[in-house]
Design a protein around this motif. Structure first.
Motif, mmCIF file in Angstrom:
data_model
loop_
_atom_site.group_PDB
_atom_site.id
_atom_site.type_symbol
_atom_site.label_atom_id
_atom_site.label_comp_id
_atom_site.label_asym_id
_atom_site.label_seq_id
_atom_site.Cartn_x
_atom_site.Cartn_y
_atom_site.Cartn_z
ATOM 1 N N VAL A 81 0.867 -1.170 0.000
ATOM 2 C CA VAL A 81 0.000 0.000 0.000
ATOM 3 C C VAL A 81 0.910 1.227 0.000
ATOM 4 N N PHE A 82 0.848 1.997 -1.063
ATOM 5 C CA PHE A 82 1.762 3.128 -1.202
ATOM 6 C C PHE A 82 1.210 4.364 -0.491
ATOM 7 N N GLY A 83 1.521 4.449 0.799
ATOM 8 C CA GLY A 83 1.129 5.613 1.578
ATOM 9 C C GLY A 83 -0.169 5.419 2.328
ATOM 10 N N ASP A 84 -0.210 5.890 3.587
ATOM 11 C CA ASP A 84 -1.446 5.816 4.371
ATOM 12 C C ASP A 84 -1.682 7.093 5.164
ATOM 13 N N SER A 85 -1.128 8.208 4.648
ATOM 14 C CA SER A 85 -1.306 9.481 5.355
ATOM 15 C C SER A 85 -1.857 10.573 4.434
ATOM 16 N N TYR A 86 -2.547 10.166 3.382
ATOM 17 C CA TYR A 86 -3.215 11.144 2.513
ATOM 18 C C TYR A 86 -4.429 11.737 3.234
ATOM 19 N N ASP A 87 -4.876 12.869 2.767
ATOM 20 C CA ASP A 87 -6.064 13.505 3.321
ATOM 21 C C ASP A 87 -7.300 12.871 2.679
ATOM 22 N N THR A 88 -7.544 11.615 3.037
ATOM 23 C CA THR A 88 -8.680 10.860 2.519
ATOM 24 C C THR A 88 -9.397 10.198 3.688
ATOM 25 N N VAL A 89 -10.417 9.421 3.390
ATOM 26 C CA VAL A 89 -11.258 8.834 4.424
ATOM 27 C C VAL A 89 -10.472 7.949 5.385
ATOM 28 N N ASP A 90 -9.428 7.263 4.887
ATOM 29 C CA ASP A 90 -8.656 6.383 5.768
ATOM 30 C C ASP A 90 -7.146 6.532 5.574
ATOM 31 N N GLY A 91 -6.744 7.592 4.874
ATOM 32 C CA GLY A 91 -5.327 7.861 4.695
ATOM 33 C C GLY A 91 -4.713 7.257 3.453
ATOM 34 N N THR A 92 -5.440 6.342 2.786
ATOM 35 C CA THR A 92 -4.900 5.729 1.567
ATOM 36 C C THR A 92 -5.520 6.392 0.336
ATOM 37 N N ALA A 93 -4.854 6.244 -0.786
ATOM 38 C CA ALA A 93 -5.270 6.927 -2.009
ATOM 39 C C ALA A 93 -6.627 6.429 -2.492
ATOM 40 N N ASP A 100 -10.563 -4.430 1.755
ATOM 41 C CA ASP A 100 -11.719 -4.944 2.497
ATOM 42 C C ASP A 100 -12.692 -5.674 1.573
ATOM 43 N N ALA A 101 -12.900 -5.131 0.365
ATOM 44 C CA ALA A 101 -13.830 -5.756 -0.582
ATOM 45 C C ALA A 101 -13.312 -7.112 -1.040
ATOM 46 N N VAL A 102 -12.020 -7.201 -1.324
ATOM 47 C CA VAL A 102 -11.447 -8.489 -1.723
ATOM 48 C C VAL A 102 -11.595 -9.502 -0.602
ATOM 49 N N GLU A 103 -11.393 -9.075 0.634
ATOM 50 C CA GLU A 103 -11.520 -9.998 1.764
ATOM 51 C C GLU A 103 -12.973 -10.435 1.964
ATOM 52 N N ARG A 104 -13.921 -9.517 1.764
ATOM 53 C CA ARG A 104 -15.331 -9.887 1.891
ATOM 54 C C ARG A 104 -15.729 -10.905 0.821
ATOM 55 N N VAL A 105 -15.347 -10.618 -0.419
ATOM 56 C CA VAL A 105 -15.753 -11.463 -1.540
ATOM 57 C C VAL A 105 -15.088 -12.837 -1.474
ATOM 58 N N SER A 106 -13.814 -12.861 -1.127
ATOM 59 C CA SER A 106 -13.039 -14.104 -1.176
ATOM 60 C C SER A 106 -13.102 -14.920 0.108
ATOM 61 N N GLY A 107 -13.394 -14.259 1.220
ATOM 62 C CA GLY A 107 -13.316 -14.940 2.506
ATOM 63 C C GLY A 107 -11.893 -15.207 2.953
ATOM 64 N N ARG A 108 -10.934 -14.519 2.331
ATOM 65 C CA ARG A 108 -9.523 -14.695 2.661
ATOM 66 C C ARG A 108 -8.913 -13.358 3.060
ATOM 67 N N LYS A 109 -7.846 -13.416 3.807
ATOM 68 C CA LYS A 109 -7.107 -12.203 4.151
ATOM 69 C C LYS A 109 -6.205 -11.813 2.989
ATOM 70 N N VAL A 110 -5.998 -10.526 2.840
ATOM 71 C CA VAL A 110 -5.064 -9.996 1.835
ATOM 72 C C VAL A 110 -3.793 -9.573 2.562
ATOM 73 N N PRO A 111 -2.712 -10.350 2.481
ATOM 74 C CA PRO A 111 -1.459 -9.932 3.116
ATOM 75 C C PRO A 111 -0.983 -8.615 2.500
ATOM 76 N N HIS A 112 -0.682 -7.650 3.346
ATOM 77 C CA HIS A 112 -0.250 -6.363 2.814
ATOM 78 C C HIS A 112 0.634 -5.642 3.820
ATOM 79 N N ARG A 113 1.375 -4.681 3.313
ATOM 80 C CA ARG A 113 2.218 -3.844 4.156
ATOM 81 C C ARG A 113 2.115 -2.412 3.661
ATOM 82 N N ILE A 114 2.453 -1.462 4.528
ATOM 83 C CA ILE A 114 2.419 -0.047 4.168
ATOM 84 C C ILE A 114 3.799 0.372 3.680
ATOM 85 N N GLY A 115 3.848 0.925 2.483
ATOM 86 C CA GLY A 115 5.087 1.446 1.928
ATOM 87 C C GLY A 115 5.009 2.955 1.796
ATOM 88 N N PRO A 116 6.096 3.583 1.367
ATOM 89 C CA PRO A 116 6.080 5.037 1.184
ATOM 90 C C PRO A 116 5.204 5.426 0.005
#
Length: 342
Positions: free
Chosen positions: A208-220, A264-280
């Motif tokens: 995930v490229f960035g989580d501090s944007y001025d958006t609903v949850d910080g991501t683009a 979140d949508a991929v996890e809801r639809v698939s029933g699986r977790k999406v491994p992810h990390r926060i990058g710059p």
């Protein structure tokens, strides 16, 4: 019945558009060098010519071999990051190939031309949602190449009377709802398939490229439009061009979703977790890109059938989970030889 040439018709959006044209009764010829497309993505019964558009002689022969009612031009290099490393290649190939096909079309009397364009023309947008009057200021050679191609087609209209339109779409996503086609890129750069691949264990964890944007949850936040809705837009624009009416159109859902919301949508639809990390954050990435589709709605009657993010993701998940190795598993279609001139 009309006959259309679709360049890049073995690619993602191209193949879905070919399928839409065939299903409404049109005859289609596809030209693709298969550098990014897949032979198996071309619907059964459709003529496929494996050729590079840099070959001027063959391009002219193709237009001499068929009488086309219009062209839909998808074939192009389309990776922003790659274009920053190879700017001259992007400008040379994308612009020259577009104008080479347009010139051959005009010489043959084929005067309808639809260009697959991009929201990358807008760079850092001056307003949200982005409408067709927004400032054009590409921040990559890829975006610049599409803008130059649009300007070339505008001159072709002024001088030769070419009827043309550019569809500037945002984030194409999803797959054919019947499971016949899907998204299969190498390398894959689009968020939804990357998240699905991570959930399936077919690729690395999602960055995930960035989580501090001025958006609903910080991501683009981006606008995701279903690929079959895009295909429908191309069909409608071809029909509009038959009346001599062209123009440039933004194609999107008109709703933005954040990267976290996609996960979140991929996890809801698939029933699986999406491994992810926060990058710059990536330099030059706008916090929000959302399209206004009002002009397209007004002029063509188009409206997206897949407005829900979950519905878009569900079709993408269905295709990828059924085809973990993409089109490698599909039966290869034979190459159709160039016919004699008619």
């Amino acid at each position: 019945m009309a006959r259309f040439l679709v360049t890049g018709g073995a690619g993602y959006v191209g193949s879905h558009t070919v399928l839409a044209l065939v299903e409404r009764g049109d005859d289609v010829v596809v030209v693709d060098n298969l550098s990014q497309g897949h032979r198996a993505a071309v619907p059964p019964g459709v003529e496929l010519i494996v050729e590079d558009l840099a070959n001027t002689r063959r391009v002219n022969e193709i237009f001499a071999g068929w009488r086309f009612d219009g062209v839909v031009h998808f074939a192009a290099r389309s990776l922003v990051g790659e274009s920053m490393r190879e700017p001259l290649m992007y400008l040379a190939e994308n612009v020259s190939n577009t104008l080479r096909v347009a010139e051959a079309a005009i010489k043959s009397g084929c005067m309808r031309f639809v260009l697959s364009s991009t929201a990358a023309l807008f760079g850092m947008p001056d307003r949200i949602p982005i409408d067709e009057e927004s400032r054009l200021h590409p921040l990559s050679p890829y975006g610049e190449s599409k803008l130059m191609a649009e300007r070339g087609l505008e001159w072709a209209q002024k001088v030769h009377g070419l009827h043309w339109s550019a569809l500037r779409y945002f984030n194409a996503a999803g797959a054919d709802p019947q499971g016949r086609l899907g998204e299969d890129h190498d390398p894959e750069t689009h968020l939804i398939p990357l998240a699905i691949n991570a959930a399936l264990g077919l690729g690395p964890e999602l960055t995930v490229f960035g989580d501090s944007y001025d958006t609903v949850d910080g991501t683009a936040v981006r606008d995701y439009v279903h690929v079959t809705d895009l295909a429908d837009a191309h069909c409608r624009i071809l029909d509009r061009l038959a009346t001599g009416q062209g123009g440039c159109y933004n194609v999107g859902n008109g709703t933005g979703y954040s990267v976290r919301q996609v996960i979140d949508a991929v996890e809801r639809v698939s029933g699986r977790k999406v491994p992810h990390r926060i990058g710059p954050p990536r330099p030059g990435d706008p916090p929000v890109l959302v399209a206004s589709n009002e002009r397209l709605r007004r002029d063509t009657g188009w409206s997206p059938r897949y407005e829900s993010l979950d519905d878009i993701v569900r079709t993408a998940w269905a295709w990828r989970s059924a085809h973990p190795h993409g089109f490698e598993e599909a039966a290869a279609q034979r190459e159709t030889p160039l016919p004699q001139a008619v």
